[in-house]
Design a protein around this motif. Structure first.
Motif, PDB file in Angstrom:
ATOM      1  N   TRP A 154       0.902  -1.214   0.189  1.00  0.00           N
ATOM      2  CA  TRP A 154       0.129  -0.002   0.056  1.00  0.00           C
ATOM      3  C   TRP A 154       0.957   1.079  -0.048  1.00  0.00           C
ATOM      4  CZ3 TRP A 154      -2.729  -2.440   4.685  1.00  0.00           C
ATOM      5  CH2 TRP A 154      -3.625  -3.653   4.303  1.00  0.00           C
ATOM      6  N   ALA A 155       0.487   2.060  -0.939  1.00  0.00           N
ATOM      7  CA  ALA A 155       1.341   3.383  -0.871  1.00  0.00           C
ATOM      8  C   ALA A 155       1.259   4.105   0.496  1.00  0.00           C
ATOM      9  CB  ALA A 155       0.563   4.558  -1.943  1.00  0.00           C
ATOM     10  N   PRO A 156       2.623   4.609   0.884  1.00  0.00           N
ATOM     11  CA  PRO A 156       2.490   5.223   2.366  1.00  0.00           C
ATOM     12  C   PRO A 156       1.598   6.575   2.381  1.00  0.00           C
ATOM     13  CG  PRO A 156       4.516   4.661   1.486  1.00  0.00           C
ATOM     14  CD  PRO A 156       3.746   4.629   0.440  1.00  0.00           C
ATOM     15  N   TRP A 157       1.655   7.151   1.233  1.00  0.00           N
ATOM     16  CA  TRP A 157       0.604   8.327   1.368  1.00  0.00           C
ATOM     17  C   TRP A 157      -0.855   8.274   1.453  1.00  0.00           C
ATOM     18  CZ3 TRP A 157      -3.336   9.015  -1.974  1.00  0.00           C
ATOM     19  CH2 TRP A 157      -3.355   8.197  -3.132  1.00  0.00           C
ATOM     20  N   THR A 158      -1.129   7.004   1.193  1.00  0.00           N
ATOM     21  CA  THR A 158      -2.642   6.706   1.543  1.00  0.00           C
ATOM     22  C   THR A 158      -3.140   6.554   3.148  1.00  0.00           C
ATOM     23  OG1 THR A 158      -2.259   4.343   1.360  1.00  0.00           O
ATOM     24  CG2 THR A 158      -2.921   5.436  -0.582  1.00  0.00           C
ATOM     25  N   SER A 159      -2.011   6.355   3.900  1.00  0.00           N
ATOM     26  CA  SER A 159      -2.284   6.340   5.279  1.00  0.00           C
ATOM     27  C   SER A 159      -3.027   7.503   5.833  1.00  0.00           C
ATOM     28  CB  SER A 159      -1.137   6.061   6.055  1.00  0.00           C
ATOM     29  OG  SER A 159       0.043   7.090   5.976  1.00  0.00           O
ATOM     30  N   VAL A 160      -2.154   8.689   5.384  1.00  0.00           N
ATOM     31  CA  VAL A 160      -2.668   9.980   6.199  1.00  0.00           C
ATOM     32  C   VAL A 160      -4.088  10.328   5.431  1.00  0.00           C
ATOM     33  CG1 VAL A 160      -2.207  12.414   6.238  1.00  0.00           C
ATOM     34  CG2 VAL A 160      -0.356  10.700   6.417  1.00  0.00           C
ATOM     35  N   VAL A 161      -4.274  10.093   4.049  1.00  0.00           N
ATOM     36  CA  VAL A 161      -5.392  10.468   3.237  1.00  0.00           C
ATOM     37  C   VAL A 161      -6.409   9.326   3.849  1.00  0.00           C
ATOM     38  CG1 VAL A 161      -6.606  10.373   1.119  1.00  0.00           C
ATOM     39  CG2 VAL A 161      -3.955  11.135   1.070  1.00  0.00           C
ATOM     40  N   ALA A 162      -6.250   8.397   4.259  1.00  0.00           N
ATOM     41  CA  ALA A 162      -7.310   7.534   4.595  1.00  0.00           C
ATOM     42  C   ALA A 162      -7.858   7.819   6.122  1.00  0.00           C
ATOM     43  CB  ALA A 162      -6.920   5.911   4.785  1.00  0.00           C
ATOM     44  N   LEU A 163      -6.934   8.340   6.776  1.00  0.00           N
ATOM     45  CA  LEU A 163      -7.145   8.931   8.077  1.00  0.00           C
ATOM     46  C   LEU A 163      -8.176  10.037   7.897  1.00  0.00           C
ATOM     47  CD1 LEU A 163      -7.098   9.100  11.291  1.00  0.00           C
ATOM     48  CD2 LEU A 163      -5.029  10.523  10.986  1.00  0.00           C
ATOM     49  N   ILE A 164      -7.913  10.965   7.081  1.00  0.00           N
ATOM     50  CA  ILE A 164      -8.791  12.201   6.791  1.00  0.00           C
ATOM     51  C   ILE A 164     -10.071  12.022   6.379  1.00  0.00           C
ATOM     52  CG2 ILE A 164      -8.662  14.220   5.657  1.00  0.00           C
ATOM     53  CD1 ILE A 164      -5.696  14.572   5.679  1.00  0.00           C
ATOM     54  N   ALA A 165      -9.877  10.976   5.313  1.00  0.00           N
ATOM     55  CA  ALA A 165     -11.191  10.463   4.720  1.00  0.00           C
ATOM     56  C   ALA A 165     -12.188   9.914   5.865  1.00  0.00           C
ATOM     57  CB  ALA A 165     -10.956   9.690   3.690  1.00  0.00           C
ATOM     58  N   ASP A 195     -15.705   4.870  14.577  1.00  0.00           N
ATOM     59  CA  ASP A 195     -14.944   3.724  14.138  1.00  0.00           C
ATOM     60  C   ASP A 195     -15.171   3.109  13.221  1.00  0.00           C
ATOM     61  OD1 ASP A 195     -13.750   4.206  16.715  1.00  0.00           O
ATOM     62  OD2 ASP A 195     -15.381   3.209  17.945  1.00  0.00           O
ATOM     63  N   LEU A 196     -16.651   2.983  12.590  1.00  0.00           N
ATOM     64  CA  LEU A 196     -17.068   2.097  11.404  1.00  0.00           C
ATOM     65  C   LEU A 196     -16.237   2.998  10.225  1.00  0.00           C
ATOM     66  CD1 LEU A 196     -20.642   1.101  11.909  1.00  0.00           C
ATOM     67  CD2 LEU A 196     -18.445  -0.168  12.229  1.00  0.00           C
ATOM     68  N   CYS A 197     -16.269   4.429  10.309  1.00  0.00           N
ATOM     69  CA  CYS A 197     -15.922   4.905   8.954  1.00  0.00           C
ATOM     70  C   CYS A 197     -14.230   4.843   8.895  1.00  0.00           C
ATOM     71  CB  CYS A 197     -16.111   6.486   9.378  1.00  0.00           C
ATOM     72  SG  CYS A 197     -17.898   7.055   9.053  1.00  0.00           S
ATOM     73  N   LEU A 198     -13.478   4.645   9.961  1.00  0.00           N
ATOM     74  CA  LEU A 198     -12.139   4.505   9.729  1.00  0.00           C
ATOM     75  C   LEU A 198     -11.940   2.929   9.393  1.00  0.00           C
ATOM     76  CD1 LEU A 198     -10.904   5.793  13.418  1.00  0.00           C
ATOM     77  CD2 LEU A 198     -10.493   6.887  11.236  1.00  0.00           C
ATOM     78  N   ILE A 199     -12.730   1.936   9.763  1.00  0.00           N
ATOM     79  CA  ILE A 199     -12.619   0.708   9.186  1.00  0.00           C
ATOM     80  C   ILE A 199     -12.765   0.651   7.628  1.00  0.00           C
ATOM     81  CG2 ILE A 199     -13.434  -1.681   9.113  1.00  0.00           C
ATOM     82  CD1 ILE A 199     -14.029  -1.533  12.135  1.00  0.00           C
ATOM     83  N   GLY A 200     -14.058   1.347   7.018  1.00  0.00           N
ATOM     84  CA  GLY A 200     -14.464   1.520   5.883  1.00  0.00           C
ATOM     85  C   GLY A 200     -13.364   2.395   5.052  1.00  0.00           C
ATOM     86  N   ALA A 201     -12.705   3.280   5.559  1.00  0.00           N
ATOM     87  CA  ALA A 201     -11.604   3.937   4.968  1.00  0.00           C
ATOM     88  C   ALA A 201     -10.384   3.197   4.739  1.00  0.00           C
ATOM     89  CB  ALA A 201     -11.285   5.241   5.717  1.00  0.00           C
ATOM     90  N   ALA A 202      -9.978   2.202   5.728  1.00  0.00           N
ATOM     91  CA  ALA A 202      -8.833   1.566   5.522  1.00  0.00           C
ATOM     92  C   ALA A 202      -9.336   0.469   4.362  1.00  0.00           C
ATOM     93  CB  ALA A 202      -8.623   0.574   6.771  1.00  0.00           C
TER      94      ALA A 202
END
Length: 297
Positions: free
Chosen positions: A34-45, A84-91
């Motif tokens: 997984w691309a490292p930049w997606t970690s921050v973007v997924a958190l924001i999303a 919490d569900l949104c964080l799982i869904g973003a991941a």
């Protein structure tokens, strides 16, 4: 007369070892790229989706006559579950951008029991020692956790049980799935384990800024850092979830001045988490049935 040795049959030579798969780590486990930049973007999303969900829940509550300044516990608890569900869904969403994902990609895989217990105890012990030393140095006791009160645990028995379930089951599963299963895993592809663990720990501590005592944010950051190393060492998310569950159960029980109820909560929470893990792996891993082979001509 010198006899030349017979040429070696190339077909009888020892086979060369297969090349290492870059998608696997040292333990032979599949390592998602997984691309490292997606970690921050997924958190924001995930946080943006959680904010939108909280607004929707609040609007529905207002439409049914709830007070805007003093919302009922059900609204606050529902908004926290949605977060919490949104964080799982973003991941899951951002992980699928790189291709098909499996439960093991997020660490939902079994591991050796005894070593996992040893590393889990060591992780939790290090967190307790760090917290105790930090509290003694700064001279502040951050043990008064206001989160259960903010969630309405004191309003009724039903609210108390709902908050206990949220703190001991939902939060450990969701936060470990996102922060260790995805955020740390994708960030690890950038500069390796240690920078990823430090960065994940800092973000993990900061994300609790709205619910935890500010004096407790640094120990929480250390907790997030240690859980990353636990995941890296065991290759499984389950030990981290168990440690997270145990820590939250004890912290929640302390706010309620519980004694024997704390081990009961911990055992029940671990049993529920085990059932959830088995169900998720069964549903997720069971793909569509394979097509029947075509009959021979």
């Amino acid at each position: 007369m010198t006899t030349e040795p017979a040429p070696r049959d190339p077909y009888l030579a020892a086979p060369e070892p297969p090349e290492a798969d870059p998608r696997e780590d040292g333990g032979g486990r599949r390592r998602p790229r997984w691309a490292p930049w997606t970690s921050v973007v997924a958190l924001i999303a995930g946080l943006a989706a959680a904010l939108f969900g909280a607004l929707v829940i609040g609007a529905v509550a207002l439409a049914f006559g709830a007070d805007f300044k003093h919302q009922p516990p059900s609204v606050t608890i529902a908004a926290t579950v949605v977060q919490d569900l949104c964080l799982i869904g973003a991941a899951i969403l951002f992980a699928r951008m790189a291709g098909r994902v499996r439960p093991g990609d997020f660490g939902l895989r079994p591991t050796r029991l005894l070593p996992a217990i040893g590393w889990a105890v060591l992780t939790w012990g290090a967190f307790v020692l760090f917290t105790d030393a930090f509290v003694r140095i700064i001279g502040v006791n951050p043990s008064d956790d206001q989160l259960p009160k903010q969630l309405g645990a004191d309003d009724s028995t039903l609210a108390l049980l709902a908050v206990a379930f949220l703190v001991a089951v939902v939060a450990p599963v969701a936060e470990e799935f996102f922060f260790r299963g995805y955020f740390f895993t994708s960030l690890r592809n950038w500069r390796g384990v240690w920078p990823a663990a430090i960065g994940t720990g800092i973000v993990f501590g900061a994300i609790h800024g709205s619910s935890a005592d500010p004096a407790f944010l640094l120990p929480l950051a250390f907790f997030g850092f240690a859980l990353c190393l636990l995941y890296q060492k065991t290759g499984s998310l389950y030990p981290g979830i168990a440690v997270h569950c145990a820590n939250n159960s004890i912290a929640f029980g302390a706010t309620q001045h519980w004694t024997w109820q704390i081990p009961v909560l911990l055992v029940c929470a671990l049993a529920v988490i085990a059932c959830i893990a088995l169900g998720v792996r069964h549903v997720w891993a069971s793909g569509p049935p394979a097509a029947a082979p075509a009959p021979a001509a």
